[in-house]
Design a protein around this motif. Structure first.
Motif, PDB file in Angstrom:
ATOM      1  N   LEU A  93       0.811  -1.215   0.000  1.00 53.07           N
ATOM      2  CA  LEU A  93       0.000   0.000   0.000  1.00 53.07           C
ATOM      3  C   LEU A  93       0.849   1.272   0.000  1.00 53.07           C
ATOM      4  N   GLY A  94       2.184   1.122  -0.038  1.00 55.57           N
ATOM      5  CA  GLY A  94       3.070   2.288  -0.096  1.00 55.57           C
ATOM      6  C   GLY A  94       3.348   2.938   1.240  1.00 55.57           C
ATOM      7  N   ASN A  95       2.978   2.278   2.351  1.00 55.79           N
ATOM      8  CA  ASN A  95       3.228   2.827   3.690  1.00 55.79           C
ATOM      9  C   ASN A  95       4.576   2.300   4.189  1.00 55.79           C
ATOM     10  N   TYR A  96       5.673   2.871   3.640  1.00 56.08           N
ATOM     11  CA  TYR A  96       6.993   2.298   3.859  1.00 56.08           C
ATOM     12  C   TYR A  96       7.498   2.446   5.290  1.00 56.08           C
ATOM     13  N   ASP A  97       7.195   3.565   5.930  1.00 52.87           N
ATOM     14  CA  ASP A  97       7.665   3.749   7.301  1.00 52.87           C
ATOM     15  C   ASP A  97       7.032   2.724   8.241  1.00 52.87           C
ATOM     16  N   SER A  98       5.742   2.464   8.054  1.00 58.62           N
ATOM     17  CA  SER A  98       5.065   1.453   8.876  1.00 58.62           C
ATOM     18  C   SER A  98       5.660   0.070   8.615  1.00 58.62           C
ATOM     19  N   ALA A  99       5.889  -0.244   7.345  1.00 61.49           N
ATOM     20  CA  ALA A  99       6.473  -1.540   6.994  1.00 61.49           C
ATOM     21  C   ALA A  99       7.863  -1.696   7.598  1.00 61.49           C
ATOM     22  N   LEU A 100       8.652  -0.622   7.544  1.00 62.23           N
ATOM     23  CA  LEU A 100      10.006  -0.651   8.090  1.00 62.23           C
ATOM     24  C   LEU A 100       9.978  -0.961   9.587  1.00 62.23           C
ATOM     25  N   ARG A 101       9.037  -0.366  10.312  1.00 57.15           N
ATOM     26  CA  ARG A 101       8.934  -0.600  11.757  1.00 57.15           C
ATOM     27  C   ARG A 101       8.616  -2.068  12.062  1.00 57.15           C
ATOM     28  N   TYR A 102       7.742  -2.670  11.270  1.00 53.57           N
ATOM     29  CA  TYR A 102       7.396  -4.078  11.505  1.00 53.57           C
ATOM     30  C   TYR A 102       8.605  -4.989  11.273  1.00 53.57           C
ATOM     31  N   HIS A 103       9.372  -4.735  10.196  1.00 58.34           N
ATOM     32  CA  HIS A 103      10.560  -5.554   9.930  1.00 58.34           C
ATOM     33  C   HIS A 103      11.620  -5.372  11.018  1.00 58.34           C
ATOM     34  N   GLN A 104      11.863  -4.131  11.392  1.00 57.09           N
ATOM     35  CA  GLN A 104      12.867  -3.872  12.424  1.00 57.09           C
ATOM     36  C   GLN A 104      12.455  -4.475  13.760  1.00 57.09           C
ATOM     37  N   SER A 105      11.159  -4.447  14.042  1.00 56.87           N
ATOM     38  CA  SER A 105      10.652  -5.060  15.268  1.00 56.87           C
ATOM     39  C   SER A 105      10.947  -6.555  15.283  1.00 56.87           C
ATOM     40  N   ASN A 106      10.753  -7.219  14.151  1.00 54.42           N
ATOM     41  CA  ASN A 106      11.029  -8.658  14.076  1.00 54.42           C
ATOM     42  C   ASN A 106      12.514  -8.973  14.209  1.00 54.42           C
ATOM     43  N   ILE A 107      13.352  -8.171  13.558  1.00 49.02           N
ATOM     44  CA  ILE A 107      14.803  -8.407  13.664  1.00 49.02           C
ATOM     45  C   ILE A 107      15.245  -8.253  15.116  1.00 49.02           C
ATOM     46  N   ALA A 108      14.699  -7.243  15.790  1.00 53.21           N
ATOM     47  CA  ALA A 108      15.022  -7.044  17.206  1.00 53.21           C
ATOM     48  C   ALA A 108      14.562  -8.240  18.041  1.00 53.21           C
ATOM     49  N   LEU A 109      13.399  -8.805  17.722  1.00 52.93           N
ATOM     50  CA  LEU A 109      12.892  -9.970  18.448  1.00 52.93           C
ATOM     51  C   LEU A 109      13.787 -11.190  18.223  1.00 52.93           C
ATOM     52  N   ALA A 123      13.825 -13.459   5.923  1.00 55.23           N
ATOM     53  CA  ALA A 123      12.642 -12.806   5.354  1.00 55.23           C
ATOM     54  C   ALA A 123      12.591 -11.329   5.733  1.00 55.23           C
ATOM     55  N   GLU A 124      13.105 -11.001   6.929  1.00 53.47           N
ATOM     56  CA  GLU A 124      13.139  -9.598   7.352  1.00 53.47           C
ATOM     57  C   GLU A 124      14.205  -8.834   6.570  1.00 53.47           C
ATOM     58  N   TYR A 125      15.352  -9.491   6.297  1.00 52.96           N
ATOM     59  CA  TYR A 125      16.364  -8.861   5.444  1.00 52.96           C
ATOM     60  C   TYR A 125      15.758  -8.527   4.077  1.00 52.96           C
ATOM     61  N   LEU A 126      15.000  -9.478   3.557  1.00 46.36           N
ATOM     62  CA  LEU A 126      14.393  -9.288   2.241  1.00 46.36           C
ATOM     63  C   LEU A 126      13.381  -8.145   2.276  1.00 46.36           C
ATOM     64  N   GLY A 127      12.628  -8.061   3.379  1.00 54.52           N
ATOM     65  CA  GLY A 127      11.680  -6.962   3.524  1.00 54.52           C
ATOM     66  C   GLY A 127      12.379  -5.612   3.563  1.00 54.52           C
ATOM     67  N   LEU A 128      13.498  -5.538   4.278  1.00 54.36           N
ATOM     68  CA  LEU A 128      14.272  -4.289   4.314  1.00 54.36           C
ATOM     69  C   LEU A 128      14.789  -3.931   2.919  1.00 54.36           C
ATOM     70  N   ALA A 129      15.203  -4.942   2.161  1.00 55.88           N
ATOM     71  CA  ALA A 129      15.684  -4.701   0.790  1.00 55.88           C
ATOM     72  C   ALA A 129      14.586  -4.057  -0.054  1.00 55.88           C
ATOM     73  N   GLU A 130      13.360  -4.555   0.079  1.00 54.51           N
ATOM     74  CA  GLU A 130      12.239  -4.016  -0.698  1.00 54.51           C
ATOM     75  C   GLU A 130      11.976  -2.555  -0.338  1.00 54.51           C
ATOM     76  N   ILE A 131      12.068  -2.229   0.947  1.00 53.35           N
ATOM     77  CA  ILE A 131      11.815  -0.849   1.375  1.00 53.35           C
ATOM     78  C   ILE A 131      12.925   0.077   0.894  1.00 53.35           C
ATOM     79  N   HIS A 132      14.188  -0.337   1.064  1.00 51.32           N
ATOM     80  CA  HIS A 132      15.305   0.496   0.592  1.00 51.32           C
ATOM     81  C   HIS A 132      15.215   0.714  -0.913  1.00 51.32           C
ATOM     82  N   LYS A 133      14.804  -0.308  -1.632  1.00 49.52           N
ATOM     83  CA  LYS A 133      14.626  -0.172  -3.089  1.00 49.52           C
ATOM     84  C   LYS A 133      13.556   0.872  -3.398  1.00 49.52           C
TER      85      LYS A 133
END
Length: 623
Positions: free
Chosen positions: A136-152, A171-181
């Motif tokens: 949906l293009g909400n990258y900041d929200s998506a980034l928080r969810y991925h970072q939360s999982n990596i921290a867990l 899978a979280e690394y891959l999610g971060l890649a998508e956001i940075h892209k």
């Protein structure tokens, strides 16, 4: 090329048909065993496994097992099964493009997992929510969810007893890649995608290995390395095709189609878009169907098949509107507007770009806004409406400048991120070396051996620290060079915008003067006075000087100190010469004729005391 990759995959995995047969037998076996099981938690888990086996190959059939899973878990009061069933409802709705329903079920599942403290369940839901927000293009929200999982995953004090060897941090690394892209940080995106690929290859996770390859292909596509993008895409496509991962296969076909379209390989593009379209329709992947239709529309437009293009684009737009994908809607409208121009329907082009601009402003999609204004400027020009064309062109240039500024800021931010990462890695390495020193001190009793070991260790640390310092210095230099290039680009852009504006205003003034001979043209004098005022507006020069002094510090002060008789107009000419602009460009910016420039250069040579055989340009560049 595609056949070659398929042959390679056959060699590596022996035979896709064998795996397809094994997969079908596995599903049938699970169904038969589920029917025979008593109504207990094992049967709930079996229904969940069936959903996961079918969710990417047969959405409607997978929903049947999600319902069986949820209903039986509710009947038994089995909380873990209720959470999993609710999560699977969200996955189903996301797969068929019902995003609001997907978010509702994901949030509901997260609450269930938090109630009985399921660490693994929370990881699953966070990742699902990140995936949804990215779509949906909400990258900041998506980034928080991925970072939360990596921290867990990495937190040493969290109880991870329910994981039992489970680890999907890749899978979280891959999610971060998508956001940075998506944010334009392609170096960071590539780094995260490669981390994901290595992780999944190591644990032999086939589908996610394909996902990592697919993401690397998309990053290369963004970098306009289309041949490399196709290579990565074909590797992923072959994996998905062999294992019946139909949704991923459909989206990868779209990626390959878009890369072929960029290379003007229209027949190959059509082949992959049609493949994606068939998969999308068969398995009700609405977002894939919509993207495939748009791809076919753009390809047919470039092939001058206007009627076919209009039909594909309209159908794709309608599907995106039903899904509520705003960015895609704006992009589709711009594609339709471009086709409208090709069909000489300027009114439709203006109408579609106005709609696109409204939507793009809501979501901050600057590239789509820029494209809309570019098309509008062309449409108004085709209508011979010079005033509106000029205004649209100004908006186009202004938006492009904002995109450029944002892009450069992102590059600087990326360099900062890499720089900070290097520092943290150095700190970690030094801490590890300190630990080794302590361990050696505890184990080595001989003082001479201890001192020798410490000496070698310090030497190693010194060499490592020196290398890291060199890396940081290099990054710092790159950052400074990027900032300087940024400022130079701003200066050049501003100067050329001044030239372009004056050229357009001069053209409009000439047309206004022609109106004098026509009836009902009493306002032409006011129009010319307004244009003359705009051409002589000093505020533009004030902005230009600000940019100029940032790049060429103290230039004006040094000139005035060395040549106190220089006038403000001559100082302007010197500044433009310093930028190495052509006489035509300088004439447009100063709003004087080419002959006037020659006279001004002659007077300036005389005032600066330059001999006939010497170059004015060389002197100015040396100042």
């Amino acid at each position: 090329m595609r056949a070659a990759y398929q042959i390679l995959f056959v060699v590596l995995l022996f035979c896709p048909a064998i795996f397809l047969g094994q997969w079908t037998k596995e599903v049938d076996s699970l169904i038969n065993s589920a029917d025979e099981l008593p109504e207990d938690t094992l049967k709930v888990a079996r229904y969940g496994t069936l959903f996961e086996k079918l969710m990417f190959t047969d959405s409607e059939r997978s929903l049947t097992y999600a319902k069986l899973e949820f209903n039986l878990a509710t009947k038994l009061g089995y909380k873990k099964g209720i959470g999993a069933g609710t999560l699977h409802f969200g996955t189903y709705h996301e797969n068929i493009g019902q995003m609001d329903s997907a978010r509702f079920y994901y949030q509901k599942a997260k609450k269930k997992y938090q109630e009985f403290e399921s660490f693994k369940g929370e990881l699953f839901v966070n990742h699902a929510l990140a995936s949804l927000e990215k779509k949906l293009g909400n990258y900041d929200s998506a980034l928080r969810y991925h970072q939360s999982n990596i921290a867990l995953y990495e937190h040493p004090e969290i109880d991870k007893s329910d994981l039992k060897g489970f680890n999907k941090i890749g899978a979280e690394y891959l999610g971060l890649a998508e956001i940075h892209k998506a944010k334009g940080s392609y170096n960071l995106a590539t780094r995260e995608a490669l981390r994901a690929l290595r992780f999944f290859e190591e644990i032999k996770h086939i589908r996610r290995t394909g996902n990592s390859l697919k993401e690397l292909g998309l990053i290369e596509q963004k970098r306009k390395n289309y041949a490399s993008a196709i290579d990565y895409g074909l590797r992923a496509y072959t994996i998905y095709e062999a294992h019946d991962y139909n949704e991923y296969q459909s989206h990868t076909a779209i990626d390959i189609g878009n890369s072929n379209l960029a290379l003007k390989k229209y027949s190959e593009a059509v082949r992959y878009f049609e493949d994606a379209l068939q998969l999308g329709r068969k398995f009700k992947f609405v977002d894939a169907e919509a993207a495939a239709l748009i791809g076919l529309g753009k390809t047919n437009m470039l092939m001058a098949k206007n009627r076919e293009s209009e039909e594909f684009l309209t159908r794709g737009l309608r599907l995106h509107e039903n899904l509520g994908f705003k960015k895609e809607i704006a992009s589709d409208l711009n594609a339709l507007a471009e086709l409208n121009l090709q069909m000489d329907n300027t009114e439709a082009a203006i109408h579609n770009t106005n709609r696109a601009i409204r939507i793009s402003r809501e979501i901050g999609a600057l590239h789509d806004i820029s494209e809309s204004y570019r098309i509008q400027s062309k449409a108004f020009e085709m209508q011979n409406n010079q005033g509106f064309a000029l205004n649209a062109f100004k908006n186009f240039k202004s938006t492009n400048d904002s995109i450029f500024n944002s892009s450069k800021s992102q590059q600087i931010e990326e360099l900062n991120t890499i720089y900070e990462t290097e520092k943290k890695e150095q700190q970690i390495a030094l801490q590890e070396q300190d630990i080794k020193v302590l361990e050696q001190e505890a184990s080595i009793s001989n003082l001479q051996r201890l001192l020798m070991g410490i000496g070698l260790l310090l030497s190693a640390i010194g060499i490592y620290a020196l290398r890291q310092k060199m890396k940081r210095n290099r990054l710092e230099r790159e950052k400074v060079e990027t900032e300087l290039a940024f400022k130079k680009k701003e200066l050049t852009t501003h100067a050329l915008n001044l030239a372009r504006k004056n050229e357009v205003l001069e053209t409009v003034k000439q047309k206004a003067a022609a109106l004098k001979l026509e009836p009902n043209s009493a306002g032409y004098k006011d129009l010319i006075r307004t244009i003359n005022f705009d051409q002589q507006d000093d505020r533009n020069w004030e902005n230009f000087i600000q940019y100029f002094e940032q790049v060429h510090k103290d230039f004006s002060a040094n000139i005035k100190q060395k040549y106190p008789e220089i006038t403000s107009n001559e100082l302007r000419l010197l500044a433009l010469l310093k930028m190495n602009l052509s006489s035509k460009e300088i004439a447009s910016i100063l709003n004087i004729s080419s002959e006037g420039i020659k006279k001004a250069r002659y007077r300036l040579r005389k005032k600066l005391g330059i001999a006939t055989e010497d170059s004015l340009q060389d002197l100015v560049l040396s100042l």
